[in-house]
Design a protein around this motif. Sequence first.
Motif: not given
Length: 211
Positions: A164-173, A180-194
């Motif tokens: 789970t990655y916490l992503i932030s974007l700081a916008a500056i004038n 600053t805004s934030y988003y939690e991204l969940e990354v899950f890789f789908k693998g082959l089934y054996f």
Amino acid sequence: NVILEVETLNGCTDTTDITVNMSFTPNIAFNIENPCVNSGTQFIPDYGSDTLNITQWLWDFGDHLDTANTSIDSMPVHFYNRVDIYTVTAHMWSYDCKGEYQQTFIVKPIPYSSFSLVENYEDVQGRTKFINESIYATEYEWDFGNGTTTNVPNPIEIYELDSTYLISLAAINDYGCADTSYYELEVFFKGLYFPNAFMPNGPNSDISLFT
């Protein structure tokens, strides 16, 4: 120290001493950092504490619609919620000597930071495209939560591990004010089934078929 020695007509003496702090009326300027709406504006006195001992502070932030308009901190922070012109007064004491310093400044607006994203961009697992939806900003600082940063307005990042990655974007004038805004991204890789078992005549297709 001041020493007082008293002697009576009969030759009796007594001595006392007191400590007297010699000072002068302070008139110390201060620097203003981050004068932006809702961002925490800090006031920093411009003096050397080893040459002048300020024993008491009283700040008036000039924000009279706010109940928290004063502070006794030496380097206070105040949150202004309106773009306006403010006059700040720093009252200061060096023992019994009192002085003050005033400064007028403008609290500036902040931009609005926002973004969306496309996961598994172009059908590549972990590849994420970020769409910058900020307004009133001229510079951007991305933090992807995996140790990588960039100033590209609409970047693409490839994540390689389940997490789970916490992503932030700081916008500056142009004023140097940021949001600053934030988003939690969940990354899950789908693998082959054996399968770990194989039964050609079994009723369960998961272990009777292997292709």
